[in-house]
Design a protein around this motif. Sequence first.
Motif, PDB file in Angstrom:
ATOM      1  N   ALA A 182       0.742  -1.004  -0.067  1.00  0.00           N
ATOM      2  CA  ALA A 182       0.009  -0.167  -0.029  1.00  0.00           C
ATOM      3  C   ALA A 182       0.925   1.150  -0.085  1.00  0.00           C
ATOM      4  O   ALA A 182       1.833   1.167   0.682  1.00  0.00           O
ATOM      5  CB  ALA A 182      -0.982   0.059   1.340  1.00  0.00           C
ATOM      6  N   SER A 183       0.254   2.356  -0.765  1.00  0.00           N
ATOM      7  CA  SER A 183       1.182   3.484  -0.819  1.00  0.00           C
ATOM      8  C   SER A 183       0.291   4.592  -0.814  1.00  0.00           C
ATOM      9  O   SER A 183      -0.908   4.495  -1.523  1.00  0.00           O
ATOM     10  CB  SER A 183       2.248   3.473  -2.039  1.00  0.00           C
ATOM     11  N   VAL A 184       0.852   5.679  -0.510  1.00  0.00           N
ATOM     12  CA  VAL A 184       0.068   7.068  -0.562  1.00  0.00           C
ATOM     13  C   VAL A 184       0.963   8.134  -1.211  1.00  0.00           C
ATOM     14  O   VAL A 184       2.003   8.182  -0.962  1.00  0.00           O
ATOM     15  CB  VAL A 184      -0.455   7.772   0.947  1.00  0.00           C
ATOM     16  N   ASP A 185       0.000   8.966  -1.872  1.00  0.00           N
ATOM     17  CA  ASP A 185       0.725  10.073  -2.574  1.00  0.00           C
ATOM     18  C   ASP A 185      -0.220  11.329  -2.449  1.00  0.00           C
ATOM     19  O   ASP A 185      -1.300  11.058  -2.238  1.00  0.00           O
ATOM     20  CB  ASP A 185       1.124   9.810  -4.032  1.00  0.00           C
ATOM     21  N   ASN A 186       0.317  12.472  -2.705  1.00  0.00           N
ATOM     22  CA  ASN A 186      -0.525  13.677  -2.400  1.00  0.00           C
ATOM     23  C   ASN A 186      -0.058  14.789  -3.316  1.00  0.00           C
ATOM     24  O   ASN A 186       1.105  14.880  -3.453  1.00  0.00           O
ATOM     25  CB  ASN A 186      -1.081  14.054  -1.061  1.00  0.00           C
ATOM     26  N   ALA A 187      -0.849  15.808  -3.461  1.00  0.00           N
ATOM     27  CA  ALA A 187      -0.194  17.219  -4.149  1.00  0.00           C
ATOM     28  C   ALA A 187      -1.455  18.440  -3.680  1.00  0.00           C
ATOM     29  O   ALA A 187      -2.563  17.968  -3.433  1.00  0.00           O
ATOM     30  CB  ALA A 187      -0.105  16.850  -5.614  1.00  0.00           C
ATOM     31  N   THR A 188      -0.810  19.528  -3.679  1.00  0.00           N
ATOM     32  CA  THR A 188      -1.524  20.531  -3.642  1.00  0.00           C
ATOM     33  C   THR A 188      -1.234  21.728  -4.711  1.00  0.00           C
ATOM     34  O   THR A 188      -0.072  21.696  -5.140  1.00  0.00           O
ATOM     35  CB  THR A 188      -1.382  21.155  -1.969  1.00  0.00           C
ATOM     36  N   PRO A 189      -2.191  22.779  -4.956  1.00  0.00           N
ATOM     37  CA  PRO A 189      -1.635  23.934  -5.912  1.00  0.00           C
ATOM     38  C   PRO A 189      -0.623  24.699  -5.016  1.00  0.00           C
ATOM     39  O   PRO A 189      -0.602  24.674  -3.712  1.00  0.00           O
ATOM     40  CB  PRO A 189      -3.120  24.539  -6.292  1.00  0.00           C
ATOM     41  N   PRO A 190       0.209  25.171  -5.831  1.00  0.00           N
ATOM     42  CA  PRO A 190       0.487  25.290  -7.288  1.00  0.00           C
ATOM     43  C   PRO A 190       1.491  24.133  -7.917  1.00  0.00           C
ATOM     44  O   PRO A 190       1.749  24.225  -9.081  1.00  0.00           O
ATOM     45  CB  PRO A 190       0.968  26.579  -7.590  1.00  0.00           C
ATOM     46  N   ASN A 191       1.629  23.168  -7.015  1.00  0.00           N
ATOM     47  CA  ASN A 191       2.307  21.985  -7.706  1.00  0.00           C
ATOM     48  C   ASN A 191       1.820  21.247  -8.953  1.00  0.00           C
ATOM     49  O   ASN A 191       0.645  21.395  -8.971  1.00  0.00           O
ATOM     50  CB  ASN A 191       2.582  21.011  -6.600  1.00  0.00           C
ATOM     51  N   SER A 192       2.580  20.989 -10.012  1.00  0.00           N
ATOM     52  CA  SER A 192       2.066  20.633 -11.258  1.00  0.00           C
ATOM     53  C   SER A 192       1.154  19.252 -11.189  1.00  0.00           C
ATOM     54  O   SER A 192       0.110  18.962 -11.733  1.00  0.00           O
ATOM     55  CB  SER A 192       3.133  20.504 -12.104  1.00  0.00           C
ATOM     56  N   LYS A 193       1.697  18.566 -10.023  1.00  0.00           N
ATOM     57  CA  LYS A 193       0.768  17.222  -9.722  1.00  0.00           C
ATOM     58  C   LYS A 193      -0.375  17.562  -9.199  1.00  0.00           C
ATOM     59  O   LYS A 193      -1.362  16.595  -9.398  1.00  0.00           O
ATOM     60  CB  LYS A 193       1.671  16.689  -8.587  1.00  0.00           C
ATOM     61  N   ALA A 194      -0.950  18.692  -8.789  1.00  0.00           N
ATOM     62  CA  ALA A 194      -1.940  18.977  -8.393  1.00  0.00           C
ATOM     63  C   ALA A 194      -3.036  18.965  -9.543  1.00  0.00           C
ATOM     64  O   ALA A 194      -4.394  18.804  -9.325  1.00  0.00           O
ATOM     65  CB  ALA A 194      -2.177  20.383  -7.865  1.00  0.00           C
ATOM     66  N   LYS A 195      -2.799  18.889 -10.868  1.00  0.00           N
ATOM     67  CA  LYS A 195      -3.753  18.779 -11.802  1.00  0.00           C
ATOM     68  C   LYS A 195      -4.021  17.455 -12.248  1.00  0.00           C
ATOM     69  O   LYS A 195      -4.651  16.935 -13.283  1.00  0.00           O
ATOM     70  CB  LYS A 195      -3.352  19.539 -12.974  1.00  0.00           C
ATOM     71  N   TYR A 196      -3.413  16.265 -11.560  1.00  0.00           N
ATOM     72  CA  TYR A 196      -3.552  14.794 -11.750  1.00  0.00           C
ATOM     73  C   TYR A 196      -5.012  14.517 -11.528  1.00  0.00           C
ATOM     74  O   TYR A 196      -5.712  15.179 -10.774  1.00  0.00           O
ATOM     75  CB  TYR A 196      -2.725  14.110 -11.015  1.00  0.00           C
ATOM     76  N   TRP A 197      -5.331  13.604 -12.293  1.00  0.00           N
ATOM     77  CA  TRP A 197      -6.624  12.881 -12.038  1.00  0.00           C
ATOM     78  C   TRP A 197      -7.824  13.549 -12.452  1.00  0.00           C
ATOM     79  O   TRP A 197      -9.135  13.726 -11.759  1.00  0.00           O
ATOM     80  CB  TRP A 197      -7.073  12.603 -10.574  1.00  0.00           C
ATOM     81  N   HIS A 198      -7.561  14.360 -13.442  1.00  0.00           N
ATOM     82  CA  HIS A 198      -8.454  15.449 -13.962  1.00  0.00           C
ATOM     83  C   HIS A 198     -10.072  14.767 -14.269  1.00  0.00           C
ATOM     84  O   HIS A 198     -11.112  15.092 -13.991  1.00  0.00           O
ATOM     85  CB  HIS A 198      -8.038  16.223 -15.157  1.00  0.00           C
ATOM     86  N   GLY A 199      -9.683  13.726 -15.110  1.00  0.00           N
ATOM     87  CA  GLY A 199     -10.915  13.104 -15.689  1.00  0.00           C
ATOM     88  C   GLY A 199     -11.762  12.316 -14.488  1.00  0.00           C
ATOM     89  O   GLY A 199     -13.039  12.477 -14.499  1.00  0.00           O
ATOM     90  N   GLN A 200     -10.880  11.701 -13.533  1.00  0.00           N
ATOM     91  CA  GLN A 200     -11.735  10.908 -12.443  1.00  0.00           C
ATOM     92  C   GLN A 200     -12.427  11.906 -11.530  1.00  0.00           C
ATOM     93  O   GLN A 200     -13.408  11.676 -11.218  1.00  0.00           O
ATOM     94  CB  GLN A 200     -10.565  10.337 -11.503  1.00  0.00           C
ATOM     95  N   LEU A 201     -11.858  13.257 -11.372  1.00  0.00           N
ATOM     96  CA  LEU A 201     -12.382  14.211 -10.794  1.00  0.00           C
ATOM     97  C   LEU A 201     -13.548  14.734 -11.200  1.00  0.00           C
ATOM     98  O   LEU A 201     -14.715  14.962 -10.501  1.00  0.00           O
ATOM     99  CB  LEU A 201     -11.505  15.111  -9.876  1.00  0.00           C
ATOM    100  N   VAL A 202     -13.633  15.050 -12.366  1.00  0.00           N
ATOM    101  CA  VAL A 202     -14.735  15.696 -13.201  1.00  0.00           C
ATOM    102  C   VAL A 202     -15.800  14.527 -13.130  1.00  0.00           C
ATOM    103  O   VAL A 202     -17.085  15.016 -13.068  1.00  0.00           O
ATOM    104  CB  VAL A 202     -14.499  15.720 -14.729  1.00  0.00           C
ATOM    105  N   HIS A 203     -15.444  13.085 -13.411  1.00  0.00           N
ATOM    106  CA  HIS A 203     -16.714  12.369 -13.103  1.00  0.00           C
ATOM    107  C   HIS A 203     -17.385  12.121 -11.947  1.00  0.00           C
ATOM    108  O   HIS A 203     -18.473  12.264 -11.864  1.00  0.00           O
ATOM    109  CB  HIS A 203     -15.867  10.810 -13.916  1.00  0.00           C
TER     110      HIS A 203
END
Length: 495
Positions: A359-380
Amino acid sequence: MSQKRVPWRPIEPLSRLNGEIAARLASVDALQVAWKAVQASASPEEVEASLKRRLRRHAIETGIIERLYDVSWGVTEALVAEGLTTEVAAAEGEISEATLSVVKDQFEALSFLVEWARTDHELSLQFIRELHTLIVRHQPHYEGRDQFGRTVRVPLAPGVWKTLDNTITRSDGVVIECTPPLQVDSEMQRLVELYAQTSGEHPVVRAAWLHHRFIQIHPFSDGNGRVARALTLLALQRGQYAPIAVDRVQRAEYIAALDEANDGDLRQLVRFFARIEEKALRAELQAPLTPVPESAGAVAVARAYASRLKAREVENQALKAQKVAELAEILHGRLARFMESIAHQVQDAFREFDASTFASVDNATPPNSKAKYWHGQLVHAARLADFYANLSEGSWWVRLHLRLRGSLLRFITAIQKVGRGETGVLALTVFAEVLSSDTENGAPSLLYRVFEHPHIPESVTLIYTDDADTRWDDVHQVVDTALSSAISRFSEDLA
């Protein structure tokens, strides 16, 4: 063993509710401010169209709650978006003409209520009777019991008080006796008088009180639930809140809240209505500007858009942006720590079954470029929760991966801005999907999404004025419940 019966009792006035309710209602009010700003920037036609869509949803769901008929989510969405027409029903090929007539009756009753709420008339017995008449117009009978306990079809008299005793059977088997027929008229008159005395209370509280006390009386032979849910809109409309609809997914929670109210505690029903009011208000923040026809001319188009965009500006936008970011950062940090703790515990538990579990955990917050990950999933996920996710700057997300026996559970929880521009509103949503981690090129392939209609997890609405400590319990409960559900589904499919 005989059933426990609770004898009827006269309805009681609204009693004082504690501070916990006040905090919840404050969040509703803050969200209403953002919603009213959007309403002010829209044309009267846009506002009316939005209202009609909400009433159509209510009209469909209120009959499903009563199990009068069943309509799939897909057909429901088509009817809500395009209208309650024979053409739409025929195109979907699922809803009968008889069912459509019942839904139309319920919609017309709601429209009648909204128009009546725009006047200065007070609630009256005549209005309630007229509302019932509209709702059951195409329902000539209802199911009753004869003296031998057999189910029989009994003629239904629209707008007429009941002539036979009726009861409510709770989920725990307790039978609650409703107001006897001879007492209905006096109790209904008392309902009207006591409702007038609640005029200084919050509209959500007034809606919950009126709804429950009407159900407690059960004045008609049938259709009481539909009338009660329609009456819920009365205080909301006059208080300039969005119409709400109790949907099929919420049925069990709704009935449990009514059971609590039957036991003398109205708070759970108030909280329930507050949550779905938040969802209704938040959903309206997604609405894009309706295009102005190009045939109107360049100047007219420019003026129309400039006027609307200006109306959407708020003096304290910079403050809202700052407060929103601070709130999201604090809650994101807590979510990350919570998910790290859960990941280690889940990994240890599954390693007793499969030593290779990871098991692993990752995270990100703006303005980090990774904050824009999972766009499709979050829109859904936002679409399932019925709001517009503003992901222009990304989101505050936390992702948990659980690898087990060649499969991968990906669980994402994210806090994102709601609506176009700086509305001061955030929403927390969750998304889960299962992938195959055993592929030739090493890239996981999607097997299925865990959450879809009708089994979608709750979301949490957050306002820039919220206190992180106060709202953390709501956030934690939603994430923990959704993660438990996702792990359960993932594990069952591996069995």
